[in-house]
Design a protein around this motif. Structure first.
Motif, PDB file in Angstrom:
ATOM      1  N   ALA B 119      -3.045 -84.113  24.037  1.00 61.95           N
ATOM      2  CA  ALA B 119      -2.418 -85.437  24.165  1.00 61.95           C
ATOM      3  C   ALA B 119      -1.025 -85.279  24.777  1.00 61.95           C
ATOM      4  O   ALA B 119      -0.657 -86.004  25.712  1.00 61.95           O
ATOM      5  CB  ALA B 119      -2.334 -86.122  22.806  1.00 61.95           C
ATOM      6  N   LEU B 120      -0.247 -84.321  24.266  1.00 66.08           N
ATOM      7  CA  LEU B 120       1.101 -84.120  24.796  1.00 66.08           C
ATOM      8  C   LEU B 120       1.050 -83.567  26.218  1.00 66.08           C
ATOM      9  O   LEU B 120       1.814 -83.988  27.091  1.00 66.08           O
ATOM     10  CB  LEU B 120       1.896 -83.181  23.880  1.00 66.08           C
ATOM     11  N   ASN B 122      -1.197 -84.071  28.465  1.00 70.08           N
ATOM     12  CA  ASN B 122      -1.537 -85.180  29.351  1.00 70.08           C
ATOM     13  C   ASN B 122      -0.346 -86.119  29.546  1.00 70.08           C
ATOM     14  O   ASN B 122      -0.014 -86.509  30.672  1.00 70.08           O
ATOM     15  CB  ASN B 122      -2.735 -85.928  28.751  1.00 70.08           C
ATOM     16  N   ALA B 123       0.332 -86.445  28.430  1.00 69.32           N
ATOM     17  CA  ALA B 123       1.456 -87.380  28.520  1.00 69.32           C
ATOM     18  C   ALA B 123       2.603 -86.785  29.342  1.00 69.32           C
ATOM     19  O   ALA B 123       3.177 -87.463  30.191  1.00 69.32           O
ATOM     20  CB  ALA B 123       1.941 -87.728  27.111  1.00 69.32           C
TER      21      ALA B 123
END
Lengths: 283, 269
Positions: B119-120, B122-123
């Protein structure tokens, strides 16, 4: 300025909560949300560019391709087995710590159990690589009794994961037993119960919710793991490996995100089930 | 005590066996770091300090150690500030959504690391447009370290109550003076314990780090993992592992002294 702050608790609360909420609530939750949105996008297989059109392709692949189904079931099976082993191993030591050991010994045991919790995860997995390696302690012991060592594989993975997460199971069980008054055990004995009966009818009802609480950790941590299986699992794959390979080598983020939803959904379902048993309070 | 003699005996033996299983693999790593044989043949024929000397000269390991220390320190400072702020907000104010905030703090360690990691990743890359490197590791680590500080500080605030601060205000101290002279001394050891645990958590982390480190930065766990499968590096990896086992004892021991009860250690994780 200070006194005006003092008169406005709402302003102070806003100042206190603002930065952490920006960090965790907006940035972190936003990142999680973006990830799961990505799972619903597709990737152009020629250019590798993510196309922002809604599709369930990733999930379709996940559920229809045999190998992913096998890996998903294997991961859940490993997680269940690890949880079961931890529950069985943690119970006697937690019982000994809370109800048999004297206070001084109890403190020592508590630290002895907690210390390895803070030793590096990687080092602990590495230590078990040494145990299962050719000529390692496990294989020597198997050979000594004329058996073939399991070597690197799923067995080694289950043992290593159970080892890694054991303290997470011991602690809640210990805390649960600590709260059980000794007088209840005495009452049970006075009423004529033998030790096995006391364990079954007085101690276990306290321990089971604690085990469920501990299982949240053992289960969740196993579902997301891909390092331990790389170190001791031979060529076996768990869900984490599929996610890792699709972020890295295969560079298919939508599919990786779709795979990553499995542990999250399984955990949410698990937490919902646990909540109904009332074990959350013993966390 | 109503647990019968034989049962107590069985429990004692099982406890000893379990503790042996917990410590033997770690002890073997320690012993093997002195083993003359490069493939850790057992039992060791002789002992040597050669591997420790070579590890101390391994530039890769030393660079990685330095990255890990810097990441740990910066992430810990951020976690100290944010964790303390949340602890004060939750303990001293009542507001709608308090439970959600405490859930939010735990979320980064409750979710599988791989989920937080990608998630991180990708962000950082697609939303913020950051280049992966030192800064992104620090942000990721601070995110999951907040909870250890939060747990320690909120436990302390619950125990101390607000009477001393009210007394200070009644005696005319400003909010800042009260914080400097009353509140801060009260929570100082909780901050130290939480900070130590946060540093230890950051220092050990590998999964989230793998996804947020990029190609140019290696923390020590990543260095170990990259060298784990190289037979040539085996003795040096083993020494680094042994050193980590020894050093992991220090923060636990210190934090336990500071917080005074061993159970809070488990709560952090």
């Amino acid at each position: 300025m200070m006194s005006s702050l003092h008169r406005h608790p709402r302003v102070r609360l806003g100042l206190l909560l603002g930065p952490p909420i920006l960090w965790l609530g907006v940035a972190y939750l936003g990142a999680l949300a973006a990830l799961f949105v990505t799972a619903l996008w597709s990737q152009n297989s020629f250019t590798g560019v993510i196309e922002r059109e809604w599709t369930l392709d990733s999930f379709r692949t996940l559920f229809t391709v045999e190998v992913y189904r096998t890996i998903a079931l294997r991961t859940i099976g490993v997680a269940l087995l690890v949880t079961l082993i931890d529950a069985v191993v943690a119970f006697p030591i937690a019982l000994y710590m809370s109800k048999v050991a004297r206070p001084g010994l109890r403190r020592f045991l508590l630290v002895a159990v907690l210390m390895p919790l803070w030793a590096s995860y990687l080092v602990k997995a590495y230590a078990w690589r040494g145990m299962f390696a050719e000529g390692g302690l496990v294989s020597s012991m198997f050979e000594a009794v004329g058996l073939k060592s399991p070597g690197f594989g799923l067995t080694a993975t289950v043992v290593t994961l159970a080892y890694l997460w054991l303290p997470y199971m011991i602690l809640p069980i210990y805390a649960g037993l600590e709260r059980l008054p000794d007088s209840l055990l005495e009452a049970s004995a006075d009423l004529g119960a033998k030790t096995p009966q006391t364990i079954r009818r007085v101690i276990l009802p306290v321990v089971v919710p604690a085990m469920v609480a501990g299982s949240i950790f053992t289960f969740s941590l196993t579902l997301g793991d891909y390092i331990a299986v790389r170190i001791v699992g031979g060529t076996n794959q768990l869900l984490g490996n599929v996610v890792y390979d699709n972020v890295g080598a295969a560079n298919n983020l939508p599919f990786a995100a779709a795979v990553a939803t499995i542990p999250v959904v399984v955990m949410l379902g698990y937490l919902a089930a646990v909540r109904r048993t009332g074990a959350m309070e013993s966390l | 005590m109503t647990i019968s003699g034989p049962t107590r005996m069985v429990l004692r033996i099982l406890t000893i066996v379990i503790l042996a299983i917990i410590y033997i693999p770690l002890l073997l790593v320690l012993v093997n770091s002195f083993n003359v044989n490069k493939t850790f043949a057992w039992p060791p024929r002789d002992f040597t300090l050669e591997w420790w000397r070579r590890a101390a000269e391994s530039q890769g390991a030393l660079d990685a150690l330095w990255v890990s220390v810097r990441v740990g320190l910066v992430a810990t400072v951020i976690a100290l500030v944010l964790g303390t702020m949340i602890a004060f907000a939750l303990q001293r104010f009542s507001f709608y959504g308090r439970d959600s905030v405490s859930l939010l703090v735990i979320l980064p360690i409750a979710l599988p690391g791989i989920v937080t990691g990608i998630a991180l990743n990708n962000a950082f890359r697609t939303i913020f447009g950051f280049e992966l490197g030192f800064g992104t590791i620090v942000i990721a680590h601070a995110t999951f370290c907040i909870v250890t500080v939060f747990n320690n500080v909120i436990a302390r605030l619950r125990r101390t109550g607000v009477h001393l601060e009210q007394a200070s205000a009644d005696l005319g101290a400003s909010g800042f003076t009260t914080f400097r002279l009353v509140t801060f001394p009260l929570i100082r050891s909780a901050l130290l314990a939480g900070g130590l645990l946060a540093f230890a958590l950051s220092f050990d982390e590998i999964i989230v780090t793998t996804f947020t480190a990029g190609a140019n930065q290696q923390t020590l766990p990543i260095w170990i993992f990259n060298n784990l499968f190289r037979p040539n590096q085996a003795p040096i990896v083993n020494v680094v592992a042994a050193a980590l086992i020894v050093f992991s004892v220090i923060p636990v021991w210190l934090a336990q002294k500071l917080s005074g009860d061993a159970e809070s250690l488990g709560a952090g994780r």
